[in-house]
Motif scaffolding. Structure first.
Motif: not given
Length: 505
Positions: A69-79
Motif C-alpha cells: 500500500e502506498v501511504l503517501n500518494p500525494k507526496e509521490v506526485l510531487h516527487g
C-alpha cells in the motif's frame, strides 16, 4: 560328543554360507530391483504410481498474496520517495488438474493444466473487501507506453483521463485488484491507440490466472528414456519463445516445474515458467530431510535476475541498469512490468533504497524446492515472486505529475505446498522404508553369514583337538630306539657281535 560337534559345525557352516549368499545377492540385485521399481513408477504412464499424482496434484497448494500500500500518494506526485506498507497475506487454496491428456507415438504427452483459486478467510490477514491505495496500473502503464508518441496523442489521452476522473493512484479492494474491475479507460485507450491494450472487459492482475490454463505443454513420458521424463518438448507448439533478445534466453529448458527425472545429482534443476515467460535454473544448496524423506534443496542463484553487466548470459533478458529485476513487458502486452524476488531480495540496493518500507530477508523472501533425488518428486516448495510497475513523469500527461522514475512494488506472492497425509505415508513406505529395509538386510545377512562360518570353523577345530587328545599312543618298531651300549657289559656286546658273525658264516 565329537560327532555331535561336527554335525553342529556343518550345520552352522551351511547356514552361514546361505546367509552370506543371500546378503551378497541383496547387495548386488537389491539396488537393481529398487531402480527398476523407481523407473516403472515415475514415468508418465497410467499404470505408474505417480501418474495420478501428476494428473491431479494431491498436494494442498496455497497462494499467499501480499500487497504494498502506498501511504503517501500525494507526496509521490510531487516527487517524494514512495512509502510502502505491506498488507496481507490474502491466502487462496489452489487446485491444479490436467485435461486434454494426449499420448503421442514419439514418447511424449500433451496436456492443458488448469488452476482454480478459492479465498481462505481463516488463513488470511484481511478480507477481499478491504481497500488498498496502489498505483493506477492501467493509467500509469499506458502513460509510460505512450511516452514516445506525438504530443497531441498524449494531450488527447490526458484530456480523456481528466474526463474519466482518472488519477495516478487508486483506492480499490483486494478483490478488484486481483480479479478485475470494469474500467472505461480500456475502451478509451484502444480508441486513441488501437491495439495497445488487446483485451476487453475487466482488468485485474490475476484475472487470467483463475480457471485458466498455462498453455499447451508437450513433455516426454520417459517410457523409452527415463532420463528425459517430464522434460518439455514444446510449449504451445514452440521449441523456443520469441520474447527475448538472444537465442539462449529464448530456449525452453527443463521440465514444466512439477517433477524432474529420477536419480538427480546435487547440481541444478531447470524448468520453464509461463508466468515468468522464460526458463529458470535453480542450484543445489544442501541435503535435508522432509518428514524422514531425504531431499535436495534447490534455491535461486543470485544471478537469476542479474543484469547483463553482472552476468553476461542474462544480457538477452534485460538490459536493466540494476540487477535483481526482469523486464517482462515483451510478454505482458508491452506494459512496463518487472518481476523480482520479494522486497527486492538479492537485488541492487538502489532498488530497495528507492522506496521506504522494504526489508529483504532470505528466510521470508527466498524461494526453494525440496526434491526427493531418487524419484525427482518435490516434497515441499515455496515459489515466491514480486510484481513491480515502472512509473515516472511523462510529459504531456499531466496526471503523472512530477513522479520520479521508480520501479514500484505492487505485490508479491508465494505458491507453497508440501506432500502430507496418506500420499506422504505411501511415498515414505514404498520409496524410503522398504529400500532402507533391504539395504539393512543385505548387511545383516552378510554379517550373520560371516559370524556363522567363523563359529563353524571354531567348533570344527575344537572337535578335532578333542579327538586327538582321546586317541591311545602306540609307538612303532621303527620308532623304538636301539638298546644303548653300556660300558659295564662289554663282553655281552662282543658276544652278540660274535654270534651274528657265526650265524652269517
Amino acid at each position: 560328543m565329537a560327532a555331535a560337534r561336527r554335525r553342529v559345525s556343518l550345520g552352522l557352516g551351511l547356514a552361514g554360507a546361505a546367509c552370506a549368499l543371500l546378503g551378497l545377492c541383496l547387495l548386488l540385485v537389491g539396488p537393481l530391483i529398487i531402480k527398476e521399481q523407481v523407473i516403472k513408477n515415475v514415468r508418465i504412464d497410467p499404470s505408474s504410481i505417480s501418474f495420478s499424482m501428476w494428473k491431479d496434484i494431491p498436494v494442498p497448494f496455497y497462494m499467499s498474496v501480499y500487497f504494498f500500500e502506498v501511504l503517501n500518494p500525494k507526496e509521490v506526485l510531487h516527487g517524494a520517495k514512495p512509502v510502502l506498507n505491506q498488507r496481507g497475506p490474502y491466502v487462496y487454496r489452489e487446485f491444479r488438474y490436467k485435461t486434454n491428456i494426449t499420448f503421442h507415438d514419439n514418447d511424449t504427452v500433451s496436456y492443458l493444466e488448469y488452476r482454480k483459486l478459492f479465498f481462505q478467510p481463516d488463513l488470511s490477514n484481511g478480507s477481499e473487501e478491504e481497500y488498498i491505495v496502489v498505483p493506477n496500473i492501467l493509467m500509469m502503464g499506458a502513460a509510460v507506453m505512450m511516452e514516445n508518441l506525438p504530443n497531441f496523442v498524449k494531450l488527447l489521452l490526458s484530456g480523456a483521463l481528466a474526463g474519466l476522473k482518472q488519477e495516478a493512484f487508486m483506492n480499490r479492494t483486494v478483490g478488484e485488484i486481483m480479479w478485475g474491475y470494469e474500467d472505461p479507460l480500456i475502451d478509451t485507450i484502444n480508441m486513441l491507440v488501437p491495439g495497445m491494450i488487446p483485451f476487453k472487459g475487466k482488468f485485474g492482475l490475476f484475472v487470467e490466472l483463475n480457471n485458466s490454463n498455462s498453455g499447451l505443454f508437450t513433455v516426454n513420458t520417459g517410457k523409452k528414456n527415463i532420463s528425459r521424463v517430464h522434460i518439455v518438448d514444446s510449449w504451445n507448439g514452440l521449441k523456443k519463445v520469441n520474447y527475448w533478445r538472444s537465442s539462449e534466453c529464448n530456449m525452453i529448458n527443463g521440465t514444466a516445474g512439477e517433477m524432474w527425472p529420477p536419480f538427480m545429482s546435487p547440481t541444478s534443476l531447470e524448468f520453464y515458467s509461463p508466468d515468468a515467460c522464460r526458463s529458470m535454473t535453480l542450484v543445489y544448496e544442501q541435503s535435508r530431510k522432509f518428514e524422514g524423506v531425504p531431499t535436495y534443496r534447490f534455491v535461486a542463484p543470485k544471478t537469476l535476475f542479474a543484469n547483463g553487466t553482472d552476468y553476461p548470459p542474462n544480457e538477452g533478458f534485460c538490459p536493466c541498469l540494476q540487477s535483481g529485476i526482469l523486464n517482462v513487458s515483451t510478454c505482458r502486452l508491452n506494459a512496463p512490468m518487472f518481476i523480482s524476488h520479494p522486497h527486492f531480495y538479492n537485488a541492487d540496493p538502489a532498488l530497495v533504497n528507492a522506496v521506504e518500507g522494504l526489508h529483504p530477508s532470505k528466510d521470508q523472501h527466498a524461494l526453494f524446492l525440496d526434491v526427493h533425488p531418487v524419484t525427482g518428486i518435490p516434497m515441499s516448495c515455496s515459489i515466491k515472486l514480486q510484481l513491480n510497475l515502472y512509473i515516472k513523469h511523462v510529459s504531456g500527461i499531466i496526471q503523472t505529475g512530477k513522479i520520479k522514475p521508480v520501479v514500484l512494488p505492487l505485490l508479491w506472492f508465494a505458491e507453497s505446498g508440501s506432500i502430507e497425509g496418506p500420499v506422504l505415508k505411501q511415498f515414505y513406505t514404498n520409496l524410503v522404508l522398504i529400500p532402507s529395509l533391504l539395504d539393512y538386510l543385505q548387511y545383516i545377512f552378510l554379517g550373520l553369514g560371516v559370524l556363522l562360518i567363523i563359529s563353524a570353523a571354531v567348533l570344527m577345530a575344537m572337535s578335532q583337538r578333542t579327538d586327538a587328545e582321546k586317541s591311545p599312543h602306540h609307538p612303532t618298531m621303527q620308532s623304538k630306539p636301539p638298546p644303548a651300549s653300556s660300558e659295564t657289559t662289554p663282553l655281552l656286546h662282543d658276544a652278540g657281535m660274535l654270534s651274528q658273525d657265526d650265524a652269517e658264516a
